[in-house]
Design a protein around this motif. Structure first.
Motif, short mmCIF file in Angstrom:
data_model
loop_
_atom_site.label_atom_id
_atom_site.label_comp_id
_atom_site.label_asym_id
_atom_site.label_seq_id
_atom_site.Cartn_x
_atom_site.Cartn_y
_atom_site.Cartn_z
N LYS A 63 7.52 8.90 6.89
CA LYS A 63 6.72 9.76 6.03
C LYS A 63 7.51 11.01 5.68
O LYS A 63 8.17 11.59 6.53
N ASN A 98 2.79 9.25 1.68
CA ASN A 98 2.27 8.91 3.00
C ASN A 98 2.65 7.52 3.47
O ASN A 98 2.57 7.22 4.66
N ASP A 99 3.02 6.66 2.53
CA ASP A 99 3.44 5.29 2.86
C ASP A 99 4.66 4.95 2.02
O ASP A 99 4.53 4.42 0.90
N SER A 101 6.65 2.61 1.92
CA SER A 101 6.81 1.21 1.53
C SER A 101 5.88 0.81 0.38
O SER A 101 5.98 -0.30 -0.14
N PHE A 102 4.99 1.71 -0.04
CA PHE A 102 4.01 1.36 -1.07
C PHE A 102 4.68 1.14 -2.43
O PHE A 102 5.49 1.94 -2.89
N ARG A 218 -6.26 1.40 3.16
CA ARG A 218 -5.41 1.15 4.32
C ARG A 218 -5.14 2.48 5.03
O ARG A 218 -4.90 3.50 4.38
N THR A 220 -2.78 4.75 6.54
CA THR A 220 -1.32 4.88 6.50
C THR A 220 -0.74 5.34 7.84
O THR A 220 0.47 5.29 8.04
N PRO A 225 -0.05 -3.27 8.25
CA PRO A 225 0.27 -3.11 6.84
C PRO A 225 -0.82 -3.64 5.89
O PRO A 225 -0.70 -3.49 4.68
#
Length: 236
Positions: A63, A98-99, A101-102, A218, A220, A225
């Motif tokens: 993050k 915050n994520d 990988s999003f 989701r 985070t 995941p």
């Protein structure tokens, strides 16, 4: 030598020879030997040798810290997906912060698969599949509707044709949870039959257009995941 016969002497000599051979092969402890390797202790204490080996290191996205500048291309996928400076773009960027990988495109592809699975699981009364894809509140609502249908001995006959369109309409962070809402237009053949097999709703021969507004969320902060459906609304 009166106390020893030839056999006793032979075995004593053999024992001495074996002792020296073992000593040469195994060596002696000097106090400087390295202790046995314990992977669990090494993980807790930060074993330097283990840390230096590339195969023991797994890089994970982290993050972004407050005030830390984002990488130049961190939002490239988002800017290509939603026009910069719009509310949607800003919401998606906040989720990305915050994520790491999003990815919005990957999210939509996954949401479309989840949509089909949920629609068909509801029609089939598949509670197990629904439990893995829905929030507790939505799951309870779906299960209640399935139970009411089963109590009347009614069955839904459904055939999923496909999704014509799936667009993200809003995105935001609520505390540590990422929320993304989609407008989904799908085609479905569906009919509800009563205990006697008579169609009481829908049409088993006609493809109907269905418009839904679904929100997935989701946490985070969690290592899980997976996104779950947290709200549904049927668009008129």
């Amino acid at each position: 030598m009166g106390f020893f016969d030839f056999g006793t002497i032979f075995f004593l000599i053999a024992a001495v020879v074996i002792f020296f051979q073992l000593r040469n092969v195994l060596g002696r402890r000097t106090g400087s030997e390295r202790p046995p390797f314990d992977p669990y202790t090494a993980a807790r204490t930060g074993d330097k040798d283990a840390a230096q080996k590339p195969e023991n290191v797994v890089s994970l996205p982290r993050k972004r810290l407050p005030g830390e500048p984002a990488a130049p291309d961190a939002y490239a996928a988002i800017d290509a997906f939603a026009k910069p400076d719009t509310d949607l773009n800003k919401g998606l960027r906040t989720i990305k912060d915050n994520d790491p990988s999003f990815d919005p495109k990957g999210f939509v592809d996954g949401a479309k698969l989840a949509y089909e699975m949920i629609v068909m699981a509801y029609a089939d009364g598949d509670r197990k599949t629904l439990k893995n894809l829905l929030s507790r509140e939505v799951f309870d609502g779906f299960v209640a509707a399935i139970g009411e249908r089963e109590a009347k001995s009614e069955k839904i006959q459904s055939s999923f044709v496909g999704i014509d369109k799936a667009d993200i309409v809003s995105a935001e962070m609520k505390g540590g949870e990422a929320h993304v809402t989609l407008r989904i237009i799908s085609e479905l053949i569906s009919a509800t039959r009563d205990k006697a097999g008579t169609v009481i709703d829908g049409d088993p021969e006609t493809v109907a257009e269905v418009k839904d507004v679904w929100t997935f969320a989701r946490d985070t902060r969690s290592r899980d995941p997976n996104w779950k459906l947290v709200a549904t609304e049927e668009e008129d």
